[in-house]
Structure formats: structure tokens, C-alpha cells
Design a protein around this motif. Structure first.
Motif, PDB file in Angstrom:
ATOM      1  N   TYR A   1       0.845  -1.195   0.000  1.00 30.90           N
ATOM      2  CA  TYR A   1       0.000   0.000   0.000  1.00 30.90           C
ATOM      3  C   TYR A   1       0.877   1.242   0.000  1.00 30.90           C
ATOM      4  CZ  TYR A   1      -3.464  -3.425   1.293  1.00 30.90           C
ATOM      5  OH  TYR A   1      -4.271  -4.520   1.287  1.00 30.90           O
ATOM      6  N   ALA A   2       0.595   2.122  -0.937  1.00 28.59           N
ATOM      7  CA  ALA A   2       1.370   3.363  -0.995  1.00 28.59           C
ATOM      8  C   ALA A   2       0.614   4.450  -0.235  1.00 28.59           C
ATOM      9  CB  ALA A   2       1.562   3.792  -2.443  1.00 28.59           C
TER      10      ALA A   2
ATOM     11  N   LYS B   1      -3.295  -0.213  -3.163  1.00 20.36           N
ATOM     12  CA  LYS B   1      -4.029   1.041  -3.004  1.00 20.36           C
ATOM     13  C   LYS B   1      -3.045   2.186  -2.862  1.00 20.36           C
ATOM     14  CE  LYS B   1      -8.619   0.077  -1.397  1.00 20.36           C
ATOM     15  NZ  LYS B   1      -9.478  -0.366  -0.319  1.00 20.36           N
ATOM     16  N   ILE B   2      -3.438   3.324  -3.366  1.00 18.89           N
ATOM     17  CA  ILE B   2      -2.644   4.539  -3.157  1.00 18.89           C
ATOM     18  C   ILE B   2      -3.497   5.456  -2.280  1.00 18.89           C
ATOM     19  CG2 ILE B   2      -1.555   6.535  -4.256  1.00 18.89           C
ATOM     20  CD1 ILE B   2      -1.481   4.799  -6.870  1.00 18.89           C
ATOM     21  N   ILE B   3      -2.973   5.761  -1.107  1.00 23.11           N
ATOM     22  CA  ILE B   3      -3.751   6.583  -0.176  1.00 23.11           C
ATOM     23  C   ILE B   3      -3.006   7.883   0.095  1.00 23.11           C
ATOM     24  CG2 ILE B   3      -4.815   6.680   2.108  1.00 23.11           C
ATOM     25  CD1 ILE B   3      -4.710   3.519   2.003  1.00 23.11           C
TER      26      ILE B   3
ATOM     27  N   THR C   1      -6.634   7.014  -6.716  1.00 26.31           N
ATOM     28  CA  THR C   1      -6.158   7.220  -5.346  1.00 26.31           C
ATOM     29  C   THR C   1      -7.320   7.274  -4.365  1.00 26.31           C
ATOM     30  OG1 THR C   1      -6.301   9.597  -5.667  1.00 26.31           O
ATOM     31  CG2 THR C   1      -4.162   8.594  -6.090  1.00 26.31           C
ATOM     32  N   GLU C   2      -6.983   7.091  -3.110  1.00 24.16           N
ATOM     33  CA  GLU C   2      -7.937   7.319  -2.021  1.00 24.16           C
ATOM     34  C   GLU C   2      -7.373   8.500  -1.221  1.00 24.16           C
ATOM     35  OE1 GLU C   2     -10.429   4.915  -1.335  1.00 24.16           O
ATOM     36  OE2 GLU C   2      -9.734   3.285  -2.632  1.00 24.16           O
TER      37      GLU C   2
ATOM     38  N   LYS D   1       6.391   5.805 -11.343  1.00 26.32           N
ATOM     39  CA  LYS D   1       6.864   4.423 -11.187  1.00 26.32           C
ATOM     40  C   LYS D   1       6.637   3.926  -9.766  1.00 26.32           C
ATOM     41  CE  LYS D   1      10.331   5.474 -14.313  1.00 26.32           C
ATOM     42  NZ  LYS D   1      11.379   6.392 -13.925  1.00 26.32           N
ATOM     43  N   LEU D   2       6.935   4.784  -8.810  1.00 25.72           N
ATOM     44  CA  LEU D   2       6.762   4.380  -7.406  1.00 25.72           C
ATOM     45  C   LEU D   2       5.320   3.962  -7.115  1.00 25.72           C
ATOM     46  CD1 LEU D   2       8.847   7.113  -5.515  1.00 25.72           C
ATOM     47  CD2 LEU D   2       9.324   4.657  -5.555  1.00 25.72           C
ATOM     48  N   LEU D   3       4.377   4.643  -7.734  1.00 20.20           N
ATOM     49  CA  LEU D   3       2.977   4.403  -7.393  1.00 20.20           C
ATOM     50  C   LEU D   3       2.370   3.232  -8.161  1.00 20.20           C
ATOM     51  CD1 LEU D   3       1.584   8.059  -7.122  1.00 20.20           C
ATOM     52  CD2 LEU D   3       2.341   6.536  -5.288  1.00 20.20           C
TER      53      LEU D   3
END
Ligand SMILES: Cc1ncc(C[n+]2csc(CCOP(=O)(O)OP(=O)(O)O)c2C)c(N)n1
Ligand code: SF4
Ligand SMILES: [Mg+2]
Lengths: 281, 579
Positions: free
Chosen positions: B479-480, B529-531, B553-554, B522-524
Motif C-alpha cells: 500500500y502506498a 491502493k494509493i492513499i 487514489t484514495e 513508477k513508485l505508485l
């Protein structure tokens, strides 16, 4: 040797033929030449307006910024490098509407710069709207039924704020104009010169004729504030021009312990040492 | 209860000496070689209200104000009630729990004697035996606090002496008062079961405003012009009080419009100058920011956010100015936006900002927020080695000098006024390579396009040279969590808590909001999930990331004026993950 030709910019002024700004361009160039100043040592700073296009036409360093904001730029140039001769130039809309607070406070600080206003009592560049010096009743694009505001008096404002050199000149009297500008440049401290500068296109009231009939050059007691103020209030059939007030006081730069001693630009950069951080331990 | 850290909170009204008591406590910890993080809850009044100052210390790094509370130092009745009440509503701050201790003056008698351990002490009486100043009872209470935690008295005595400028008798009176408070506590009450490992490490205890000021000095700053506005005042106070020491000219002009125009003027003349404000003042600077962009004058603007809109909450925190900073001024021009994540980074980014502005001849906005700018935390080391890079400067002798020459990298030689032979005009109107205006009678649309392209390509080298976007526990993250600016500490600690529960979350930390580093895309990619976590209502960074990287995203936001608290944030993130 410096000649007036050295000050001629490569861009030809695009003002309307007959515009009062031409006389001021010649007078500033002439004054700098007479004072034997090298063009590299002057910066002309302006805002926006017909008059504010000046830096494009004179061969010095030029800073043509945004409407009403020339004085803070000019002040900081002087503080950064006091060896430079800084001339601030612009219109009545630029200086007395948009930039009034800067006018007041730069005068109050007595910053060592010269401020010349091309006062045509109208907005020229934006094609003829009422300005803060437009006369009561004057019909302009924004006052089709006549201006209902009384004009402000730039001279009394400058005096009230604390300017140490206050003068008025007329573009129709080129020799006198140049002499006043010379004195203004030589003055140490804030010098303010309001120049009647007919806008031949949009101001049909305050014309060359209008001023020729009215301006006169009285002997003035330039060291006397009350007398200067009284003269500055004179308006009507007779309108005085010349130097109203001229006194020596410490300039802002003289009073500052940081810029007074040495130009900021020449001061070596501070090398932070660990001891400088000791207060945080 | 964690036993390797302590959270002390001083509560009282404005004028009670809350902040100075808090700072003394913080300094005792940092002088004891402990990591410290402080939090200041206050209002825009000079007397009254309810403010508090919290100090968290540990032998391991403490990156936020933290959760929990061990010692409450209540300087009035209201503070005692407020901070022992489980329904405390101060934006997420914990009340004093059963294991905590509340220290207060025994003149306060009408409190509920349950739930917490009350240490009612004759603070005022003890103080009056040592001196006349009423605020000395705070010193007595600080003495008691240090005894409760088991800190060495001598360190406290040193800090008190420094605090009173080693002013003979006053300092000694306070030391004696503190000593009696210390001894009184030990004689009558139990120590807390906290074991802090003090060390010989030397820590700087410094605020973000001060660090940014120091960094700017390290970066060759010679002029700072600004009109005071919380929380941008800490930098100007620091610089003004060091004007002569560092040879810095500090000026408060008539307004922020003047301030930014002055900063532009000085930079134009060749002197590194900076202006700064909070969002309100920055809003006034907008037109001149674009002027610097158009005229290619180097400029650094410090923008310390507080809770808006308008006057908003002058003493409260928010990250609500990203849109303002990114969109300020008409037309397109290049700007660099830096958003340090903590006090230490504020130092490094301030000096880097000055180099970037001259290298790229364009405005650089150094963002901060109320939390970073005003709170104190410990920094172990500042690397003072720094190479000042002034960018492309023109030397005399150039034939056919073009101030705005169309170069491949978009950056041209800058001639400072006074340079022989290179007189030219710099213009806010559109201009050609010489600086001659082409706007009023524009006859060459192609030339305008070229000038625009020249300015817009100037950051390509910067983008290539950007360091990788920092991350935290990200290598194996599923999770990011994305943060930017001053939320770093709370977000990292929340992620630590999630990791303890086996949730593999990691943080992407955006400290350079514009231009965005392409590596963020790239990181994401490939995350469950991207929060995005940010301290504003609408999710300004969230929208930027979505539009730049087309990611789903959230969003978790907080806009009550207070910081994120790691515990509560961990729960929120977990809820989003499970959603
Ligand atoms: C912020 C801003 N407002 C308005 C304008 C439009 N504008 C340009 S020049 C001007 C007035 C010019 O009058 P003045 O300063 O008297 O100069 P003149 O043309 O008469 O020499 C105005 C309103 C502008 N450029 N910027
Ligand atoms: S419009 Fe008026 S002020 Fe402008 S150039 Fe023409 S005459 Fe001069
Ligand atoms: Mg005008």
C-alpha cells in the motif's frame, strides 16, 4: 567622454508625436551627460504606462516592471548596490493610483533615488481614463459626465511623507526641466519631480498652451517646509514650477548599519561556522 | 504505556508562561541527548484563552507530537479539567490516562479525585520563598516534572541559568525554586516508570523558521524583505535578530507587494534576496511573482501555510495553499516549488532554493507550514558545507549581448547593472532576445512563441538532476501512502503502527511538489491502493497526482487546524485499506 549620443537607445520611442514624454527622455539623457555619468551606472526603473516605456528608449540598464510597483524595485536596487544611480520613472496613474503606498513610504524612508513622474493627468496607455490628477469635471472615457473627484496634489503628498527634494517642471520648458532633473539626481536622498507632460491624444484640457499660460518660476525658499507647502498649494491662473523643497538629511542608506557601511553586493558571503549554531544547543 | 518515551504537556492561558515553560522542558531533554519533538497549541490572543505546549522526548527519534500523555503540568484549573477529561476535543490530543500524573498548585481544590494521579503541590508557596515573580511557580513545577521522570537536576539548572541569560540573582532564585520543587516531588510522590536513556549526543533544538533562516544564510542570503504574518514570522524574527552577525539586511516594508518587488529588485541587482509570508501575504505577491518569471529574475519566496481561507485560523496548521502556489500569476512560466518535510530539511531546502533561483533564473517557492515553521525539534547535525552557484552571469566584453538569448537549455547570460558595455532593458512585456519589447505593436507571433518556449524549457536540466523521491519502508510495500510537507512524522509513525499489525504499508514523500519528479509515477504503479494523506479539505496534492500520473487514489484529509495524530491516522488508513 560621455556624450548625449551614448544615451540614445537603439529602439525609437513609439510615443505619439508631440507627447510630453519626449522632452523628458531628452532631459534625463542630457542631465546624465552633463553630470558625466557613465551609462552603465544608471538603472531606469519603471512601471506600466506610455511614460513607463522609457527604459526601452534610453541606453542605460533598464527595468520595466509592473504597474505601480517601480519604487520598491528601485529602492532595493539602490540597497543592493548603492554605487548605482537609480532613476524611477512613470505615470500619474502608475505612481499616484496603483503605487500610492510605495510613493508615500519611499519618500518617508528618504531612499536615495530620483523619482520622476510624467504627470499628464490622464491614463494614456489605456486610451484615456481619469487619473488621480485629472481635474474636477474633466470628461474622459470613464467619466463621460465629468470627473466628480478632486485631483490630488502630488507635491503636498511628497512633502507630508517626508521627501527631502520636491520639484515640479514642465515638458514645454526643456532647459528648466533638465536643470531640475540634474539637481534631483545630485540630491542625496529621495528626490521627487512631478512633470507636467501633455498627452496630446487624450487630454485636451491640460495642453502645452494651458501650461504656457500659467506656469511661472518664482524664487523659492527651498529650506522652508511651511513655505514649500504653501507654494505647492498654489493652483489656478498661476502655477509655480521649480524646486520647492531641498534639504539635506540622512538618507535611508546612511541610517542602515548594514547597507550604510558597504554595498551588499560587495560584502563577502557569510561562512557559517558551527559556533554560529551554538545558541540552539 | 511506552516506557522509552515521555510526553509532557503544559497547559494554561496565554500570559501564563506556557510556551517558555515548555521550551525549558524541551531544552532539558535535548541537553540530555534525547530526541525531542514539540507541539504548540495556541490562539491569536495575548492574554487568556487556553493554550498548551507539548514536549515529547525519547532516546529514539520522535517524529511527531505523538500520542499519549504522561505528565500534565496544569497552570490553571481549566487546564487541569480539560486535559484529564477523556472527552478532550483538541484536534486529536490524548487526555491524561490512568498512569499519568497531573501536577498543579494546591490552591486548586475542586477537582474530581479519580482516574488520574494528582500531584497537588504548593507551587506558589514554594516560589514565593525564592523570589517575587509570580511565574516562578512554573519553575517549581518544572522541577517537580523533572523529578517525576528521573532527569538529572544539574541539566535543568544549566538550562534555567541560560534561559535567564545567566543574570545572577534572578537565575539563581529560579534554580533554587526548581530545586525545591524537584526535592518536594521526590519526598512526597512516586516517580513515573519511565526509563529514558540519556546520552552525550549534542542536539540542536530548533524551529523550522529558524532552520530555514539559517539555511538561507548558509546559501548566501543578504537581504530578507517581508511583512510579518504568522507563521512566516519565525524566519524574519530570527534573521532580524542576527542582522549584524550575518550581515543580512532585513526590511519590513509597507506591504507584501512592496516586499516581493524589493526582493526582485535586489536579485536583479545581483544580491541574493528573499521574501516571505503566509497565504494572505503571498496572495498579494502574485502579480510580481509572474513578473520575475517573465523577466527571468531569480527570486525565492517563502510561503508558510496556515489554516485558511482568508484570515482563517491564524495560529493553526493546514496544507491548503498548494493550489495557490502552483497557480499563482497569469500565463505560463516555470517555477520550482519545494516543500520540506521537517525542520532539518527546511535548512537544506532554503539554501538550495537560492541556488536554484539563480541557476534557472526563475522564481522558487519554498513552502512551509505552521507546524514546521513554529515547532521545535532536535536535529543532530547541520552540514554547513555548501557551494554557492550563481548561474550564468555575463562578463564585460561580450559583443552583441542578448540578455534573453534563445539557448538550448533556455537559460541566458544575466548581466548585472553596472557591468560595462552590457546595458539592456529587462521587461515584463513580451520581448525578443535583446529584451526589446515586442508586445505593443506585435508583428511577429512566431517570435513570441519562441520566447515562450525558451522560458518554458528552462527546467529540463533541473528535472533531470532531481534526487529520487524519498520513501519510507517502501521496498516491500503493498500500500502506498503519499504524504507531502509537515505530515511526514505522523504518517511515518502511523505506518510503523500498521507494520506492527502486519499491514505492509510504505510512504512516498513528496518534498518537491513542482515540477514533480517523474519517478513518482513508477513508485505508485502496481500498488494495491494509493492513499494520499494531506492536511486540507479538498485534497490538493491528490488532484495533482491524479492529473499528472493518471492514478486512482484514495484520500484522507484533516482540516480542523490541528496535526494528524499517528494513532488515529493509522486507524483511518487501515479502514481505507479494508474498505
Ligand atoms: C495591475 C494592472 N492594472 C492595470 C493595468 C492597465 N494599465 C496599464 S497602464 C495604465 C494606466 C497608465 O496611466 P499612467 O500611469 O498615468 O501612464 P501614462 O500612460 O499616462 O503615461 C493601466 C491602468 C496594468 N497594466 N496592470
Ligand atoms: S497617448 Fe498620450 S501619453 Fe501616451 S504617447 Fe500618446 S500623447 Fe503620450
Ligand atoms: Mg498618465
Amino acid at each position: 567622454m560621455v556624450t548625449i549620443a551614448d544615451y540614445r537607445g537603439k529602439v525609437k520611442p513609439d510615443w505619439c508625436p508631440g507627447c510630453g514624454n519626449f522632452a523628458q527622455l531628452s532631459a534625463i539623457s542630457g542631465a546624465l551627460t552633463d553630470l558625466k555619468m557613465d551609462p552603465k551606472d544608471t538603472v531606469v526603473v519603471s512601471g506600466i504606462g506610455c511614460s513607463s516605456n522609457m527604459p526601452e528608449f534610453i541606453n542605460t540598464y533598464g527595468f520595466h516592471g509592473i504597474h505601480g510597483r517601480s519604487l520598491p524595485v528601485a529602492s532595493a536596487i539602490k540597497w543592493a548596490n548603492p554605487k548605482l544611480n537609480v532613476i524611477c520613472y512613470g505615470g500619474d496613474g502608475d505612481g499616484f493610483f496603483e503605487g500610492t503606498q510605495h510613493f508615500f513610504h519611499t519618500a518617508k524612508r528618504n531612499v536615495d533615488i530620483t523619482y520622476i513622474v510624467s504627470d499628464n493627468q490622464i491614463f494614456g496607455l489605456t486610451t484615456g481614463q481619469a487619473s488621480p490628477t485629472s481635474e474636477l469635471g474633466m470628461k474622459t472615457k470613464t467619466t463621460p459626465d465629468g470627473n466628480i473627484e478632486k485631483p490630488m496634489n502630488p507635491l503636498t503628498l511628497a512633502l507630508t511623507a517626508g521627501a527631502t527634494f520636491v520639484a515640479r517642471a514642465f515638458s514645454g520648458d526643456a532647459i528648466h526641466l533638465k536643470e531640475v532633473i540634474k539637481k534631483g539626481i545630485e540630491h542625496r536622498g529621495f528626490s521627487f519631480i512631478d512633470v507636467f507632460s501633455p498627452c496630446v491624444t487624450y487630454n485636451k484640457i491640460n495642453t502645452y498652451d494651458f501650461f504656457r499660460k500659467r506656469v511661472y518660476k518664482p524664487e523659492m525658499d527651498t529650506k522652508n517646509f511651511a513655505k514649500a507647502y504653501e507654494m505647492a498649494l498654489q493652483w489656478g491662473d498661476k502655477i509655480p514650477i521649480g524646486i520647492f523643497y531641498d534639504v539635506q538629511e540622512e538618507s535611508y542608506e546612511d541610517r542602515s548599519p548594514i547597507i550604510g557601511s558597504k554595498s551588499l553586493i560587495d560584502q563577502p558571503l557569510v561562512q557559517l561556522k558551527p559556533e554560529d549554531l551554538a545558541e540552539f544547543l | 504505556m511506552k516506557t522509552d518515551e515521555v510526553v509532557v504537556r503544559v497547559g494554561g492561558a496565554a500570559g501564563d508562561g506556557v510556551q517558555s515553560a515548555g521550551l525549558i522542558i524541551a531544552k532539558v531533554f535535548s541537553r540530555s541527548g534525547l530526541h525531542v519533538n514539540t507541539y504548540n497549541y495556541y490562539q491569536s490572543i495575548i492574554r487568556g484563552g487556553q493554550s498548551w505546549y507539548q514536549v515529547r522526548a525519547s532516546d529514539r527519534p520522535v517524529r511527531s507530537q505523538g500520542d499519549g500523555l504522561n505528565i500534565l503540568l496544569a497552570l490553571n484549573r481549566d487546564a487541569l479539567e480539560r486535559h484529564t477529561n477523556p472527552m478532550i476535543n483538541e484536534g486529536g490530543a490524548s487526555p491524561l490516562g490512568k498512569t499519568g500524573v497531573a501536577i498543579f498548585d494546591s490552591s486548586i481544590t475542586d477537582y474530581k479525585k479519580e482516574d488520574v494521579q494528582y500531584v497537588s503541590m504548593p507551587l506558589g508557596d514554594i516560589a514565593s520563598r525564592h523570589g517575587k515573580n509570580a511565574l516562578m511557580k512554573n519553575t517549581v513545577a518544572i522541577g517537580a516534572t523533572m523529578a517525576a521522570i528521573g532527569m538529572n537536576f544539574d541539566t535543568l539548572a544549566d538550562v534555567i541559568r541560560d534561559q535567564f541569560g545567566n543574570k545572577g540573582e534572578v537565575a539563581e532564585e529560579n534554580v533554587r525554586a526548581a530545586r525545591e520543587g524537584y526535592d518536594y516531588y521526590l519526598a512526597n510522590f512516586k516517580k513515573l516508570g519511565i526509563a529514558l536513556k540519556t546520552s552525550n549526543k549534542k542536539f540542536y533544538l530548533i524551529s523550522g523558521g529558524e532552520a530555514a533562516g539559517l539555511g538561507a544564510v548558509n546559501g548566501g542570503l543578504k537581504m530578507y524583505v517581508g511583512y510579518p504574518m504568522t507563521p512566516a514570522s519565525s524566519i524574519i524574527h530570527f534573521l532580524a535578530s542576527h542582522e549584524e552577525q550575518f550581515g543580512i539586511f532585513v526590511k519590513i516594508p509597507e506591504d507584501e507587494i512592496s516586499a516581493i518587488n524589493m526582493a526582485v529588485g535586489a536579485n536583479y541587482a545581483g544580491v541574493r534576496a528573499m521574501t516571505g509570508s503566509s497565504g494572505g501575504g503571498f496572495s498579494l505577491m502574485v502579480e510580481a511573482l509572474g513578473m520575475a518569471g517573465m523577466m527571468e529574475v531569480p527570486l525565492v519566496v517563502y510561503e508558510a501555510q496556515r489554516a485558511g481561507p482568508s484570515t482563517g485560523l491564524p495560529t493553526k496548521n493546514e496544507q491548503g495553499d498548494l493550489n495557490l502556489v502552483l497557480g499563482a500569476s497569469q500565463g505560463d512560466f516555470q517555477r520550482i516549488v519545494l516543500a520540506p518535510r521537517n525542520v532539518e530539511e527546511a535548512f537544506y531546502f532554503a539554501r538550495e532554493a537560492l541556488n536554484l533561483a539563480e541557476k534557472y533564473q526563475t522564481p522558487v517557492i519554498l513552502m512551509s507550514d505552521l507546524y514546521i515553521a513554529e515547532h521545535y525539534e532536535t536535529v543532530e547535525k547541520f552540514d554547513l558545507n555548501f557551494k554557492i552557484e550563481r548561474g550564468k552571469l555575463a562578463q564585460p566584453g561580450i559583443k552583441d549581448y542578448k540578455r534573453y538569448e534563445y539557448t538550448p537549455d533556455g537559460i541566458s547570460l544575466r548581466a548585472l547593472p553596472g557591468t560595462p558595455g552590457l546595458m539592456h532593458n529587462e521587461d515584463s512585456d513580451e520581448h525578443n532576445e535583446y529584451g526589446d519589447v515586442v508586445s505593443d505593436a506585435i508583428t511577429d507571433p512566431a517570435l513570441r512563441a519562441k520566447s515562450m518556449e525558451k522560458r518554458m524549457r528552462k527546467l529540463s536540466a533541473y528535472i533531470k538532476s532531481m534526487p529520487p523521491t524519498p520513501t519510507y519502508r517502501y521496498e516491500d510495500a503493498e500500500y502506498a501512502i503519499v504524504q507531502w510537507g509537515g505530515t511526514q512524522g505522523a504518517v511515518e509513525e502511523a505506518v510503523d503502527a500498521l507494520r506492527e499489525k502486519g499491514i505492509r504499508a510504505g510512504v512516498v514523500e513528496i518534498n518537491r511538489p513542482y515540477p514533480l519528479n517523474p519517478d513518482i509515477g513508477k513508485l505508485l504503479s502496481g500498488k494495491k491502493k494509493i492513499i494520499v494523506v494531506e492536511g486540507n479539505y479538498s485534497g490538493q496534492m491528490n488532484k495533482l497526482l491524479r492529473s499528472e500520473f493518471l492514478v486512482k487514489t484514495e484520500l484522507i484529509t484533516k482540516y480542523d487546524g490541528e496535526n494528524f495524530y499517528p494513532g488515529a491516522l493509522a486507524e483511518e488508513i487501515e479502514a481505507v485499506i479494508k474498505r
